[in-house]
Write an enzyme that holds these catalytic residues in place. Structure first.
Site, PDB file in Angstrom:
ATOM      1  N   PRO A 166     -12.621 -17.462  34.424  1.00 13.44           N
ATOM      2  CA  PRO A 166     -13.083 -16.075  34.502  1.00 13.44           C
ATOM      3  C   PRO A 166     -11.939 -15.071  34.442  1.00 13.44           C
ATOM      4  O   PRO A 166     -12.061 -14.024  33.799  1.00 13.44           O
ATOM      5  CB  PRO A 166     -13.812 -16.032  35.850  1.00 13.44           C
ATOM      6  CG  PRO A 166     -14.310 -17.425  36.035  1.00 13.44           C
ATOM      7  CD  PRO A 166     -13.217 -18.305  35.478  1.00 13.44           C
ATOM      8  N   TYR A 167     -10.807 -15.385  35.101  1.00 15.10           N
ATOM      9  CA  TYR A 167      -9.657 -14.481  35.015  1.00 15.10           C
ATOM     10  C   TYR A 167      -9.247 -14.256  33.568  1.00 15.10           C
ATOM     11  O   TYR A 167      -9.095 -13.113  33.114  1.00 15.10           O
ATOM     12  CB  TYR A 167      -8.472 -15.040  35.800  1.00 15.10           C
ATOM     13  CG  TYR A 167      -7.155 -14.456  35.345  1.00 15.10           C
ATOM     14  CD1 TYR A 167      -6.844 -13.122  35.615  1.00 15.10           C
ATOM     15  CD2 TYR A 167      -6.253 -15.208  34.591  1.00 15.10           C
ATOM     16  CE1 TYR A 167      -5.659 -12.559  35.160  1.00 15.10           C
ATOM     17  CE2 TYR A 167      -5.065 -14.655  34.147  1.00 15.10           C
ATOM     18  CZ  TYR A 167      -4.778 -13.328  34.427  1.00 15.10           C
ATOM     19  OH  TYR A 167      -3.607 -12.774  33.956  1.00 15.10           O
ATOM     20  N   ALA A 168      -9.051 -15.352  32.828  1.00 17.28           N
ATOM     21  CA  ALA A 168      -8.622 -15.225  31.439  1.00 17.28           C
ATOM     22  C   ALA A 168      -9.650 -14.472  30.612  1.00 17.28           C
ATOM     23  O   ALA A 168      -9.304 -13.658  29.744  1.00 17.28           O
ATOM     24  CB  ALA A 168      -8.365 -16.604  30.849  1.00 17.28           C
TER      25      ALA A 168
END
Length: 357
Positions: A166-168
């Protein structure tokens, strides 16, 4: 936007025989997340180059100590009234460096809603406020984690995107969102895709604000301090030694790249182009096991290792094969992995004095 000059002198060198644009001669820049690790280091590099930084940070992870002697506004990037105030009080801001984000991969897996709200929704609000204030230059702190690496683990700016956490994905979504907004012609956006920052300001003005950071080198330093083995997470990746591979770039080199991008901004875009991207890495892959080996050449007491399975969201990694930064920014890293380790250790030794908790 061609704002009036700020009060600090800056005389960048001509690029490729072309005169340096007026906006870059005497510059002021807003740095969101400027009290964090990377943002504060960029601010120091700006000051050293004659560029005046203005810091905006909500201090959720940043430190007020990193804003000493710098114009500082505490608050959220989504706060339109605060953004208006910043530009009212600093109408000569020529560009924005957007570093504010949550960045911990396992946390993003556990809390994707929080990550999308903080990294994407707030960034959308920010750019809307920038447009309202007539700011038309944005440098976005993006990530190489958006890439799908080739079989040799190398990528360039044209490599396909396949974010694995999710961060990426928040970084990839922001890039696409900014590109769509830039296509209106009201702003130009440069995405600088970071690989793996290590080290600290060599003058020890700033460094990692966390006592026990979660990235590989931070965990390695903690293991060394506590005299315990370092855990290698993931040992069956298809790399030369089975551990993940990264492109470790010194944070001071990253900061220098931002100064280069700020002073060359208008010349980085081709005719009709409103958004573009540049990788910031060393071009050399270092596996986790090789990082440990390099660490053990710097310290007196070598750290032992233990192996465990990869964590959710972990990837084998990648490093850049691109020369675009050298061509467009006239930038090349000046510090080695060993330098980054050494400066990280120096910062860890003074961190508690500089940042009392």
């Amino acid at each position: 936007m061609s704002p009036p000059p700020s009060t600090r002198e800056h005389t960048p060198q001509p690029e490729n025989g072309r005169p340096v644009p007026n906006y870059a001669r005497r510059m002021k820049v807003l740095i969101t997340g400027g009290a964090g690790y990377i943002g504060s280091t960029i601010a120091s590099a700006c000051l050293d180059s004659g560029i005046t930084p203005v810091i905006l940070d909500n201090l959720s992870t940043g430190r007020a100590e990193f804003t000493t002697g710098r114009a500082f506004y505490q608050g959220d990037i989504a706060d339109g009234h605060l953004i208006d105030r910043v530009f009212d009080e600093h109408p000569d801001i020529a560009a924005v460096v957007h570093c504010a984000a949550h960045i911990v991969v396992p946390d993003s897996v556990a809390d994707p809603i929080g990550y999308y709200r903080n990294n994407v929704t707030a960034s959308l609000d920010l750019v809307a406020h920038l447009l309202r204030n007539g700011c038309d230059r944005l440098i976005f702190s993006s990530s190489a984690s958006i890439y799908q690496a080739g079989d040799d683990f190398t990528v360039d700016e044209g490599s396909p995107h396949a974010p694995q956490s999710p961060y990426a994905r928040t970084k990839a979504v922001c890039e696409a969102m900014f590109s769509d907004i830039a296509a209106t012609g009201r702003i130009r956006v440069l995405s600088l895709r970071y690989f793996n920052p290590i080290g600290a300001d060599p003058q020890m003005r700033t460094g990692l604000q966390l006592r026990k950071p979660s990235h590989a080198l931070g965990v390695l330093i903690t293991a060394h301090e506590q005299g315990i083995p370092f855990t290698v997470t993931g040992t069956d990746w298809p790399t030369r030694d089975g551990s993940g591979i990264r492109d470790y770039v010194h944070v001071w080199d990253l900061a220098a790249a931002h100064v280069a991008a700020l002073t060359r901004f208008d010349g980085l875009f081709t005719a009709g182009e409103t958004s573009t991207a540049i990788n910031l890495g060393t071009g050399t892959g270092t596996t986790v096991r090789e990082l440990v080996e390099a660490f053990n050449t710097v310290v007196d007491n070598p750290v032992k290792t233990t192996d465990v399975a990869a964590r959710p969201g972990d990837v084998a990694g990648a490093y850049t094969r691109s020369s675009r930064a050298a061509r467009l920014l006239e930038w090349q890293p000046q510090h080695s992995v060993a330098d980054g380790i050494r400066h990280s250790l120096q910062w860890a030794a003074v961190r508690d004095d500089r940042l009392p908790d």
